[in-house]
Design an enzyme around this catalytic site. Sequence first.
Site, PDB file in Angstrom:
ATOM      1  N   GLU A 189      -7.558 -41.099  31.563  1.00  0.00           N
ATOM      2  CA  GLU A 189      -7.601 -42.552  31.756  1.00  0.00           C
ATOM      3  C   GLU A 189      -8.388 -42.839  33.031  1.00  0.00           C
ATOM      4  O   GLU A 189      -8.647 -41.918  33.824  1.00  0.00           O
ATOM      5  CB  GLU A 189      -6.171 -43.110  31.876  1.00  0.00           C
ATOM      6  CG  GLU A 189      -5.356 -42.854  30.625  1.00  0.00           C
ATOM      7  CD  GLU A 189      -3.954 -43.451  30.680  1.00  0.00           C
ATOM      8  OE1 GLU A 189      -3.648 -44.197  31.647  1.00  0.00           O
ATOM      9  OE2 GLU A 189      -3.178 -43.163  29.763  1.00  0.00           O
ATOM     10  N   GLU A 226     -12.788 -31.100  30.445  1.00  0.00           N
ATOM     11  CA  GLU A 226     -11.634 -30.211  30.162  1.00  0.00           C
ATOM     12  C   GLU A 226     -11.170 -29.499  31.436  1.00  0.00           C
ATOM     13  O   GLU A 226     -10.787 -28.329  31.422  1.00  0.00           O
ATOM     14  CB  GLU A 226     -11.932 -29.243  29.020  1.00  0.00           C
ATOM     15  CG  GLU A 226     -12.015 -30.014  27.704  1.00  0.00           C
ATOM     16  CD  GLU A 226     -11.642 -29.242  26.463  1.00  0.00           C
ATOM     17  OE1 GLU A 226     -11.119 -28.126  26.576  1.00  0.00           O
ATOM     18  OE2 GLU A 226     -11.871 -29.788  25.364  1.00  0.00           O
TER      19      GLU A 226
END
Length: 380
Positions: free
Chosen positions: A126, A364
């Site tokens: 987010e 990631e």
Amino acid sequence: MHFSREEKMLQKMAGEFARGELRPIAADIDREERIPREVIQKMAGVGFTALNVPKEYGGPGLAGISNVCKVLVISELARECASTAEVIAVHTLVNDIFLKHGNEAQKRKYLSAAAAGKIGAFALTEANAGSDASAAATRAVPDGDDYVLDGSKCFISNMGPNEGDYVVVIALTDPKRGTRGMSAIVVDRNTPGFTIGKREEKMGLRGADISELIFENCRVPKSNLIGRENEGFKIAMQALDGGRIGMAAQALGISDAAIAASIEYMGQRVQFGKPIGKLQGLQWYLADMATRTEAARALVLEAAEAADAGEPFTKLASMCKYFASETAVWVTNKALQIHGGYGYMRDYPLERMYRDARIVPIYEGTSEIQKVVIARELLK
Ligand code: CAA
């Protein structure tokens, strides 16, 4: 490492696919910022969208539902088109979530869909929760037989105008409990209240959709919960462990491609009356590029083997992602230097490789986060 006959066959098939289907259009994919849907369908046809899916759910039943096979396929795809490799890497992470934590009905629905060419996404990040994934604030409020999702996610791969059929969202079901109050919930693309916002314009991996996702009073049945309620953060962390091996494989493919392009260029380009491959200064670059890449490959395959053997592999996954991704950035930078001014021009694929490589030490989990994970594992 010595591969089995099936692994070698899979690698050969992936290489042929990449050279035949991706090489001719990789520059267009980058320029037009989209991967043609037919390419995804062709990949489904040869089993690449169901790499880790067992036969009973429509997978190809390759020797192949292993992390080693995943590394072989993703790196071959990334040699020709890192955007396409990224789609498969993230999608395989999502398959893994269903495989490990999904119930039978979810496996039947989503793994079969994956095998048929539908593409999954994973939404953790987010605006205020990047490296600190625990700060995610998207809510999934239990309401009768449903969850009601509200919030937004950003930088989500595999969701956008061109790609993405369903997304596993990590959302707070019990906000008081922080990471112990997050759940993994699958949301289908056309669910009312779920909209796909801005598709990001990126430095590299331009063919792959990366978008903002918005949830406004988005109601999904409780049967969309994956695993147990409030176990979502752990599901996400486990998924990232496996996903990081896939990203490392992508980095390997980019490095391999940059080395191959450099070898070719060093044989053709004549300066000072001889091919530049005769210049020792550039030979040393090439030797370092190849040595670092082979060291990265050994680490990536060690992590994949550990995962396949059912051993703990968090540390190795972070090590290989950290090392292979930094190596890809270093290797493409040196390859660009070998190519000189031509490397900077769009006529040569090097500038694309250089741009594509740059994200790998970021997404990631940044290299810095990988080092945190490695050190924590060592200090345990
Ligand atoms: N496996 C299983 N469980 C794990 C785990 C793992 N690898 N790592 C942590 N956990 C568990 C812990 O055991 C702990 O459980 P308890 O509550 O039972 O004790 C819980 O998760 C919380 O762990 P931490 O206290 O270690 O959490 P933290 O807040 O300190 O964060 C972190 C750890 C490693 C920094 C994590 O936040 C992280 O990985 N950050 C990076 C996020 C990231 O990689 N984002 C990438 C987004 S996805 C993406 O990029 C995909 C894409 O689109 C390409």
